[in-house]
Design an enzyme around this catalytic site. Structure first.
Site, PDB file in Angstrom:
ATOM      1  CE  LYS A  87      26.119  57.140  16.859  1.00 57.53           C
ATOM      2  NZ  LYS A  87      26.037  56.247  15.726  1.00 57.53           N
ATOM      3  CG  ASN A  88      22.315  57.468  16.392  1.00 56.44           C
ATOM      4  OD1 ASN A  88      23.385  57.454  15.777  1.00 56.44           O
ATOM      5  ND2 ASN A  88      21.947  56.495  17.218  1.00 56.44           N
ATOM      6  CB  ILE A 147      19.054  49.038   4.021  1.00 55.15           C
ATOM      7  CG1 ILE A 147      19.793  48.555   2.762  1.00 55.15           C
ATOM      8  CG2 ILE A 147      20.043  49.479   5.085  1.00 55.15           C
ATOM      9  CD1 ILE A 147      20.482  49.701   2.004  1.00 55.15           C
ATOM     10  CD  GLN A 149      10.714  46.785   5.916  1.00 54.31           C
ATOM     11  OE1 GLN A 149       9.635  47.379   5.853  1.00 54.31           O
ATOM     12  NE2 GLN A 149      10.870  45.574   5.415  1.00 54.31           N
ATOM     13  CG  ASP A 173      21.963  52.658  20.366  1.00 50.16           C
ATOM     14  OD1 ASP A 173      22.198  51.520  19.922  1.00 50.16           O
ATOM     15  OD2 ASP A 173      21.575  53.599  19.649  1.00 50.16           O
ATOM     16  CB  ILE A 176      17.291  46.104  18.583  1.00 48.13           C
ATOM     17  CG1 ILE A 176      16.284  46.708  19.585  1.00 48.13           C
ATOM     18  CG2 ILE A 176      17.368  46.926  17.291  1.00 48.13           C
ATOM     19  CD1 ILE A 176      14.892  46.938  19.084  1.00 48.13           C
TER      20      ILE A 176
END
Ligand code: EPU
Length: 431
Positions: free
Chosen positions: A34-35, A136, A138, A318, A340
């Site tokens: 997916k990623n 976001i 970065q 994940d 994370i």
């Protein structure tokens, strides 16, 4: 999914009904990642031509990515349920509305891609799983360093430039999204961009491989320094196959341990799963690797262990909820430290409804192993929590009803069919 009639009455609700316990056994074939897929699809905007993408997972994040690309002017032809040809030659729009971008996280890759292609992007803010704060900054720092002006207002991000020029960018923290987004913006920039303290996840390497196949010059992906030599054009005219999903493979590995089962997991890259393999062996289960196959089996209650989630090659966040379910029935008390995301223990409240004994405090959770879980109505609080609760339902005594399936459908292809083929009693029904 909830569907409303005109007077806003709820007319149906989908749920999974799982009857346990089942000892899972058999073979499962892993889909594309997916990623990686959700970054490769917007990356096609950088191509002036046609390309073919294979091994795309058939999930809702991929469907919505394709719909956005079509809205921007791309022509997509589905060759099969897992492969497309995409022609981005005539893409002329640079605006993606929030009604579409808010449906998933990876819509932020449209900013880097449209900035690279059109020098101008107007993209609605991203959505995705609620895991706590998801800044976001970065990504924006990277675009600005390359010469763009970026502003966020009225629910959208605008980025414009006359010209992107390569430069050195040091990321303040290891970020998958920022690494890929900066890479996307830098591919067609003038000169060389260096991303320091880059993320090293397998999907970053996959996006770089895809772009290089199409004509980019990216070196060092998979290390913490990535060098992108800007090129004039990406021509496409090539076929690319998305890497197998490391997280889906890990989900089935943990399902084998939690259910004291025996699963042969096919089409995976064993190297990407090394840290999980080590943990599973530490928990007393067995792992055998053969090429692109991992065989995991477990014939006794797993042993307790402690884990801290970290960027790759550390233990992936994940897979944390799927590991959490496994530890909830382990022998002894285990500790997970989530480094994370600030809110990735929401699933533990659902598991406690099934008889687990988990205490979550901030970024740490204590799992006092119980000998059995019992079925209950539970809610998927996010994508990976949903996968974890399916495993919980499979190992629990009695009936589990799992709601909020839209989270799971965003990231797992045919999940209930794959578990059914391993012996689980799992049915999707409308209520
Ligand atoms: N961060 C910042 N600023 C930024 C970017 C990130 O502070 O500009 C922080 C985040 O708040 C987080 C950490 O840095 O604490 C890492 O975030 P990262 O950018 O790596 O995450 P992401 O790109 O938003 C991707 C995956 C997630 C996965 C994380 C970590 C996609 C579409 N999403 O998110 O996947 O958890 O990397 O590996 O690739 C999932 O698939 O279920 C999922 C949530």
């Amino acid at each position: 999914m909830i569907v409303y009639s005109i007077n806003l009455e709820v007319i149906f609700l989908e749920k999974l009904v799982i009857n346990g316990p089942t000892r899972l056994a058999g073979d499962v074939i892993i889909s594309g990642a997916k990623n990686a897929a959700v970054a490769i699809l917007p990356a096609t905007l950088l191509i002036n031509g046609i390309c073919t993408i294979e091994n795309l997972p058939n999930i809702s994040d991929v469907q919505i990515s394709c719909q956005i690309l079509e809205k921007l002017g791309a022509k997509i032809t589905w060759i099969s349920k897992n492969s497309i040809t995409i022609d981005t030659t005539d893409v002329c729009h640079n605006k993606a509305p929030i009604t579409m971008t808010s449906k998933f996280r990876a819509s932020y890759y449209l900013i880097g891609s449209l900035l690279g292609r059109c020098k101008n992007a107007e993209v609605g803010l991203p959505g995705g799983c609620n895991l706590g704060a998801r800044p976001i900054d970065q990504h924006i720092k990277g675009f600005e360093a390359l010469g763009a002006t970026v502003s966020v207002s009225n629910g959208k991000i605008q980025a414009t430039t006359n010209k992107l020029v390569g430069t050195s960018i040091y990321l303040d923290m290891v970020s998958v999204g920022a690494t890929i987004n900066i890479m996307l913006a830098a591919v067609l920039a003038d000169g060389t961009t260096i991303i320091d303290n880059a993320a090293k996840e397998p999907h970053i390497v996959d996006v770089a491989n895809f772009l290089n196949t199409m004509g980019a010059d990216i070196r060092g992906a998979g290390t913490d320094v990535i060098k992108i030599n800007g090129v004039k054009e990406l021509k496409g005219n090539a076929t690319y196959s998305v890497v197998p999903d490391q997280i889906e493979a890990g989900t089935f590995m943990l399902a084998a341990v939690a259910s004291k089962g025996d699963i042969v997991i096919k089409n995976c890259i064993t190297k990407h799963l090394e840290c999980l393999t080590a943990k599973i062996i530490e928990m007393g289960a067995n792992v055998e690797e053969d090429g692109d196959i991992i065989h995991v089996w477990c014939d006794k209650r797993p042993k307790k262990t402690n884990v801290k989630t970290l960027p790759y090659p550390g233990f992936p966040t994940d897979l944390q909820p799927q590991l959490g379910v496994t530890l909830s029935i382990a022998d002894g008390t285990s500790i997970i430290n989530e480094s994370i995301w600030e809110s990735r223990f929401q699933y533990t409240e659902e598991l406690n409804k099934m008889g687990a004994k988990i205490t979550a405090q901030g970024k740490t959770a204590f799992f006092e192993g119980v000998s059995n879980l019992s079925g209950a109505p539970v809610y998927a609080t996010d994508l990976r929590a949903g996968a974890a609760l399916i495993i919980a339902g499979i190992i629990a005594n009695g009936k589990t009803e799992l709601y909020n399936l839209e989270h799971i459908d965003r990231g797992y292809e045919n999940i209930e069919e794959k578990f059914r083929n391993l012996g689980a009693s799992i049915t999707r029904i409308e209520e």
